[in-house]
Design a protein around this motif. Structure first.
Motif, mmCIF file in Angstrom:
data_model
loop_
_atom_site.group_PDB
_atom_site.id
_atom_site.type_symbol
_atom_site.label_atom_id
_atom_site.label_comp_id
_atom_site.label_asym_id
_atom_site.label_seq_id
_atom_site.Cartn_x
_atom_site.Cartn_y
_atom_site.Cartn_z
ATOM 1 N N CYS A 38 60.717 24.909 46.936
ATOM 2 C CA CYS A 38 59.924 25.690 47.911
ATOM 3 C C CYS A 38 59.965 27.177 47.538
ATOM 4 C CB CYS A 38 60.483 25.535 49.329
ATOM 5 S SG CYS A 38 60.210 23.928 50.076
ATOM 6 N N GLY A 39 61.170 27.657 47.218
ATOM 7 C CA GLY A 39 61.319 29.076 46.859
ATOM 8 C C GLY A 39 60.474 29.432 45.649
ATOM 9 N N GLU A 40 60.511 28.557 44.629
ATOM 10 C CA GLU A 40 59.745 28.860 43.415
ATOM 11 C C GLU A 40 58.240 28.845 43.683
ATOM 12 O OE1 GLU A 40 60.881 28.192 39.323
ATOM 13 O OE2 GLU A 40 59.433 26.559 39.293
ATOM 14 N N TRP A 41 57.771 27.852 44.446
ATOM 15 C CA TRP A 41 56.330 27.807 44.769
ATOM 16 C C TRP A 41 55.915 29.062 45.535
ATOM 17 C CZ3 TRP A 41 53.775 22.575 46.511
ATOM 18 C CH2 TRP A 41 53.884 21.638 45.470
ATOM 19 N N ILE A 42 56.726 29.480 46.503
ATOM 20 C CA ILE A 42 56.357 30.654 47.314
ATOM 21 C C ILE A 42 56.261 31.897 46.425
ATOM 22 C CG2 ILE A 42 57.109 32.207 49.163
ATOM 23 C CD1 ILE A 42 58.510 29.685 50.426
ATOM 24 N N GLU A 43 57.266 32.124 45.595
ATOM 25 C CA GLU A 43 57.237 33.352 44.787
ATOM 26 C C GLU A 43 56.127 33.309 43.739
ATOM 27 O OE1 GLU A 43 60.271 34.086 41.739
ATOM 28 O OE2 GLU A 43 61.442 32.477 42.600
ATOM 29 N N SER A 44 55.942 32.149 43.118
ATOM 30 C CA SER A 44 54.926 32.036 42.066
ATOM 31 C C SER A 44 53.509 32.117 42.659
ATOM 32 C CB SER A 44 55.101 30.703 41.323
ATOM 33 O OG SER A 44 54.086 30.549 40.368
ATOM 34 N N HIS A 45 53.266 31.364 43.717
ATOM 35 C CA HIS A 45 51.930 31.366 44.329
ATOM 36 C C HIS A 45 51.589 32.737 44.929
ATOM 37 C CE1 HIS A 45 51.276 27.274 43.466
ATOM 38 N NE2 HIS A 45 51.395 26.717 44.651
ATOM 39 N N ALA A 46 52.553 33.384 45.594
ATOM 40 C CA ALA A 46 52.274 34.699 46.205
ATOM 41 C C ALA A 46 51.922 35.722 45.131
ATOM 42 C CB ALA A 46 53.481 35.169 47.019
ATOM 43 N N LEU A 47 52.653 35.676 44.014
ATOM 44 C CA LEU A 47 52.355 36.594 42.908
ATOM 45 C C LEU A 47 50.934 36.365 42.405
ATOM 46 C CD1 LEU A 47 53.371 38.642 40.675
ATOM 47 C CD2 LEU A 47 53.878 36.635 39.308
ATOM 48 N N HIS A 48 50.583 35.094 42.191
ATOM 49 C CA HIS A 48 49.274 34.813 41.621
ATOM 50 C C HIS A 48 48.147 35.114 42.598
ATOM 51 C CE1 HIS A 48 45.892 32.417 39.979
ATOM 52 N NE2 HIS A 48 46.325 32.974 38.885
ATOM 53 N N VAL A 49 48.297 34.683 43.845
ATOM 54 C CA VAL A 49 47.231 34.884 44.829
ATOM 55 C C VAL A 49 46.928 36.375 44.990
ATOM 56 C CG1 VAL A 49 46.708 34.768 47.310
ATOM 57 C CG2 VAL A 49 47.597 32.751 46.127
ATOM 58 N N TYR A 50 47.932 37.176 45.225
ATOM 59 C CA TYR A 50 47.681 38.583 45.576
ATOM 60 C C TYR A 50 47.608 39.517 44.365
ATOM 61 C CZ TYR A 50 48.270 37.694 50.562
ATOM 62 O OH TYR A 50 48.104 37.255 51.848
ATOM 63 N N MET A 51 48.486 39.344 43.418
ATOM 64 C CA MET A 51 48.572 40.321 42.320
ATOM 65 C C MET A 51 47.643 39.987 41.156
ATOM 66 S SD MET A 51 50.723 42.361 43.512
ATOM 67 C CE MET A 51 51.474 42.152 45.102
ATOM 68 N N LEU A 52 47.414 38.717 40.920
ATOM 69 C CA LEU A 52 46.698 38.345 39.708
ATOM 70 C C LEU A 52 45.273 37.849 39.968
ATOM 71 C CD1 LEU A 52 49.677 36.473 37.962
ATOM 72 C CD2 LEU A 52 49.073 38.888 37.820
ATOM 73 N N HIS A 53 45.057 37.068 41.033
ATOM 74 C CA HIS A 53 43.771 36.410 41.214
ATOM 75 C C HIS A 53 42.866 37.128 42.215
ATOM 76 C CE1 HIS A 53 41.860 32.099 41.081
ATOM 77 N NE2 HIS A 53 41.279 32.929 40.262
ATOM 78 N N ALA A 54 43.409 37.611 43.329
ATOM 79 C CA ALA A 54 42.578 38.238 44.367
ATOM 80 C C ALA A 54 41.734 39.406 43.833
ATOM 81 C CB ALA A 54 43.444 38.692 45.537
ATOM 82 N N PRO A 55 42.260 40.249 42.928
ATOM 83 C CA PRO A 55 41.415 41.356 42.434
ATOM 84 C C PRO A 55 40.093 40.869 41.832
ATOM 85 C CG PRO A 55 43.706 41.740 41.806
ATOM 86 C CD PRO A 55 43.636 40.345 42.389
ATOM 87 N N ASP A 56 40.092 39.686 41.202
ATOM 88 C CA ASP A 56 38.863 39.133 40.626
ATOM 89 C C ASP A 56 37.777 38.955 41.688
ATOM 90 O OD1 ASP A 56 39.656 38.749 37.984
ATOM 91 O OD2 ASP A 56 40.585 36.832 38.423
ATOM 92 N N PHE A 57 38.170 38.413 42.829
ATOM 93 C CA PHE A 57 37.197 38.072 43.865
ATOM 94 C C PHE A 57 36.632 39.317 44.541
ATOM 95 C CE2 PHE A 57 39.733 34.295 43.350
ATOM 96 C CZ PHE A 57 38.828 33.256 43.480
ATOM 97 N N LEU A 58 37.425 40.387 44.583
ATOM 98 C CA LEU A 58 37.024 41.578 45.330
ATOM 99 C C LEU A 58 36.530 42.702 44.430
ATOM 100 C CD1 LEU A 58 39.914 41.398 47.928
ATOM 101 C CD2 LEU A 58 37.501 40.918 48.340
ATOM 102 N N GLY A 59 36.417 42.407 43.137
ATOM 103 C CA GLY A 59 35.812 43.371 42.230
ATOM 104 C C GLY A 59 36.736 44.495 41.781
ATOM 105 N N TYR A 60 38.029 44.226 41.756
ATOM 106 C CA TYR A 60 38.963 45.249 41.279
ATOM 107 C C TYR A 60 39.491 44.875 39.909
ATOM 108 C CZ TYR A 60 38.979 46.659 46.171
ATOM 109 O OH TYR A 60 38.602 47.057 47.422
ATOM 110 N N ASP A 61 39.884 45.915 39.168
ATOM 111 C CA ASP A 61 40.452 45.658 37.844
ATOM 112 C C ASP A 61 41.826 45.028 37.942
ATOM 113 O OD1 ASP A 61 38.258 46.640 36.591
ATOM 114 O OD2 ASP A 61 39.097 48.641 36.237
ATOM 115 N N ASP A 62 42.572 45.398 38.977
ATOM 116 C CA ASP A 62 43.948 44.935 39.067
ATOM 117 C C ASP A 62 44.486 45.120 40.483
ATOM 118 O OD1 ASP A 62 44.590 47.690 39.305
ATOM 119 O OD2 ASP A 62 44.672 47.868 37.133
ATOM 120 N N ALA A 63 45.742 44.718 40.658
ATOM 121 C CA ALA A 63 46.371 44.793 41.984
ATOM 122 C C ALA A 63 46.584 46.248 42.422
ATOM 123 C CB ALA A 63 47.703 44.044 41.959
ATOM 124 N N ILE A 64 46.663 47.168 41.472
ATOM 125 C CA ILE A 64 46.859 48.581 41.839
ATOM 126 C C ILE A 64 45.635 49.085 42.591
ATOM 127 C CG2 ILE A 64 47.251 50.914 40.936
ATOM 128 C CD1 ILE A 64 48.557 49.499 38.461
#
Lengths: 445, 191
Positions: A99-125
């Motif tokens: 559970c811990g690994e899924w939470i940390e891995s999925h949260a990193l990917h959803v917010y830091m790596l993948h979400a910028p694509d959908f909202l038109g940003y270059d990156d999480a910054i």
């Protein structure tokens, strides 16, 4: 009709080094290459001659993001060889660790790596500049996952507390006092994440995938289950290599996995011998195991209007959020019912033979097979990470997406192709046995 | 990632629970000790760990850089040392003051980490919790393959950066002490 190509020399926001080349000619995709040039690391070779008990800690070093998955697949393989069944609270602790690994891995990917694509940003910054609360939410979720892993595994990265038969040391009830409250907050934030991701703009793209995941009669799969698909696959883990095989392609340092027919040759005519690419990971798990999610996770799925069968790979970001919610819910259940086991690990006898293990890493099924000698040394090892298994499906997705969006500008097409690759949250270091992306003006003559 | 202070103590699994307490100065060495010159940040930190002035915390980080965010949230000043890839000669030392101005984009792309340390610092700035004093040391490496051997030319750079970080640490902490004295009510000095 003009020729067009997509060429990305270095894919960002993926783990490891790889690239992508899509060539088009006369309005058709002429070539797709998903290139992995992260050098191979030969883990399987240097496991040979090492003691069986070293495998969990050695293989955990394959990946800084999903080390628990490597530990779990390796200990399950050893336990298979030693006819050892870990049950009760020790089994629950292993689920909790996952559970811990899924939470940390999925949260990193959803917010830091993948979400910028959908909202038109270059990156999480850039995303953080306009949506600071969303990014903070992702960081809090990730930290909760990290903290849970640290409690159970000794530390967040390069865990050291997992062993064949159980753990070196098990937590006391009071060790969970702080994490229980933060996990309840994380569960609320994971629910918000499901709704937040469900409102993202999704490209109109679907494919009739063969989804492959573990399936267990009583639970959403982490550590155990049969390997099943939405077609007619239903095999024991030990039959993995009868159905899946790896092939080398000259442009990639990672072996590509494909499916063979699970049927005997005389049935090939009806069952089809070559099945080819398949998809493993959150989308597969969700579609094949929806009824095993917790009621809260199913409720969030309904509210987000993401239900099985979901065949749009871009919606994997919502599914990751749903799985994050499930992992928080499951973690709370396990912690609230936890009673420390009498012993941190079961006793066992080392036995020579083959051991097979397959568990659900955040990115999909992770297969380990070992041959153990009478002296307890590893004679042979085979490790097939989920990104290696998804490579061919990624290429298929790229070919199909570019084919149906050939009118798109080169710039937009390039961005979409990168986003499409990130649907798989590829872990190239794991696969190298992988990613940089190339959509280049076609120069094919 | 490994917090050097915790890594040596695993008497209880609960001790590994990462609690980041506020501190005046954090010195962070970043790298992967199994990937050749990528380990240079860790090696600098290990060389200076016994000489750091009181009030400074030392932390090793390998892999997941998001823990760096927790450190950035909880420190008044930070010094980060990491390996970089660059066309500059091996051993070249970059020293950037990133507290007041952004890390140059080229520097971000030079990092050998996926979610690299410079990007993490910029994320903290975007989220509004970057300390005012941020120093980044980047040491140019050459070989980043799977080995524990370091390129020989880096030995001198390690010594130079180690000494420079200790000087920075002294001046950051003494500036802070002076500031505390300036802020104290004058009657406190009578004691």
């Amino acid at each position: 009709m003009s020729n067009k190509g997509v060429k990305v020399d270095y894919l960002a926001r993926v783990e490891g080094e790889g690239s992508l080349l899509v060539r088009t000619k006369d309005g058709h995709v002429s070539d797709v290459k998903f290139k992995i040039f992260e050098p191979p690391r030969f883990f399987e070779a240097f496991l040979r001659g090492r003691k069986y008990s070293e495998a969990p800690d050695i293989t955990a070093r394959i990946c800084g993001i999903c080390p628990i998955a490597y530990q779990m697949s390796s200990v399950h393989a050893m336990e298979y060889a030693f006819h050892l069944k870990v049950e009760g609270q020790l089994r629950e602790l292993r689920r909790l660790l996952y559970c811990g690994e899924w939470i940390e891995s999925h949260a990193l990917h959803v917010y830091m790596l993948h979400a910028p694509d959908f909202l038109g940003y270059d990156d999480a910054i850039q995303l953080a500049g306009d949506h600071p609360e969303a990014v903070q939410r992702g960081l809090r979720l990730k930290k909760t996952g990290n903290d849970l892993v640290a409690i159970l595994a000794g530390r967040e990265i390069h865990p050291i507390n997992v062993k064949v038969g159980g753990f070196y040391k098990v937590p006391r009830r009071k060790d969970f006092a702080g994490i229980l409250e933060s996990m309840k907050r994380a569960r609320d934030e994971a629910y918000e994440t499901v709704l937040w991701t469900s409102k993202l703009p999704f490209p109109d793209f679907e494919y009739d995938y063969e989804f492959v995941a573990l399936s267990h009669p009583d639970e959403y799969p982490f550590n155990e289950g049969r390997i099943v698909s939405n077609r007619d696959l239903n095999i024991d883990v030990r039959e993995y290599e009868l159905v899946f095989h790896e092939r080398h392609v000259p442009y990639s340092n990672a072996l590509q996995s494909t499916m063979k027919s699970p049927h005997p040759p005389e049935q090939h005519e009806t069952a089809g011998e070559a099945r080819g690419a398949y998809l493993t990971g959150p989308l597969a798990r969700f579609n094949l195991n929806f009824d095993k999610l917790s009621p809260l996770a199913r409720k969030a799925s309904e509210e987000a209007n993401v239900k099985p069968p979901t065949r749009n790979p871009f919606k994997s970001i919502v599914v990751r959020a749903i799985e994050t919610l499930y992992a928080c819910d499951e973690a709370i259940r396990i912690i609230e019912n936890y009673e420390p086991p009498d012993e941190p690990a079961l006793k066992y006898e080392v036995m020579p033979g083959f051991g097979f293990g397959c568990t659900e890493a955040p990115r999909g099924i992770l297969y380990h097979r070992y041959l153990i000698g009478a002296d307890g040394l590893i004679k042979d090892a085979k490790i097939v990470p989920p990104t290696a298994q998804n490579q061919r499906m990624i290429e298929t997705d790229l070919k199909n997406f570019v084919t149906s969006n050939i009118q798109m500008s080169k710039q937009d097409l390039t961005l979409r192709c990168e986003q499409l690759v990130r649907n798989y949250d590829p872990c190239i270091s794991c696969a190298t046995h992988f990613l940089k992306l190339d959509i280049a003006e076609d120069t094919v003559t | 990632m490994v917090d050097a202070s915790r890594a040596r103590s695993h008497d209880s699994v609960s001790e590994a629970h990462p609690v980041v307490e506020r501190t005046a100065l954090t010195i962070v060495g970043i790298g992967n000790e199994f990937r050749g010159d990528d380990a240079v940040g860790l090696l600098v930190l290990r060389r200076l760990v016994k000489s750091v002035p009181a009030g400074a915390r030392t932390v090793e980080l390998a892999g997941d850089q998001t823990y760096l965010l927790e450190l950035l949230r909880s420190t008044d000043a930070i010094i980060v040392v990491d390996a970089v890839q660059s066309s500059a000669p091996v051993g070249t030392i970059f020293r950037l003051e990133a507290g007041e101005r952004p890390v140059p984009k080229e520097f971000l792309s030079f990092s050998t980490h996926t979610f690299d340390s410079a990007s993490t610092i910029e994320l903290a700035r975007a989220l509004g919790f970057l300390p005012s004093k941020v120093l980044i040391y980047g040491i140019v490496g050459k070989g980043f393959s799977y080995t524990t051997r370091l390129t020989a030319e880096l030995a001198e750079s390690i010594e130079v950066v180690q000494a420079s970080i200790l000087n920075d640490a002294d001046s950051i902490l003494s500036e802070r002490t002076s500031k505390i004295h300036e802020d104290l009510p004058q009657d406190k000095y009578r004691y």
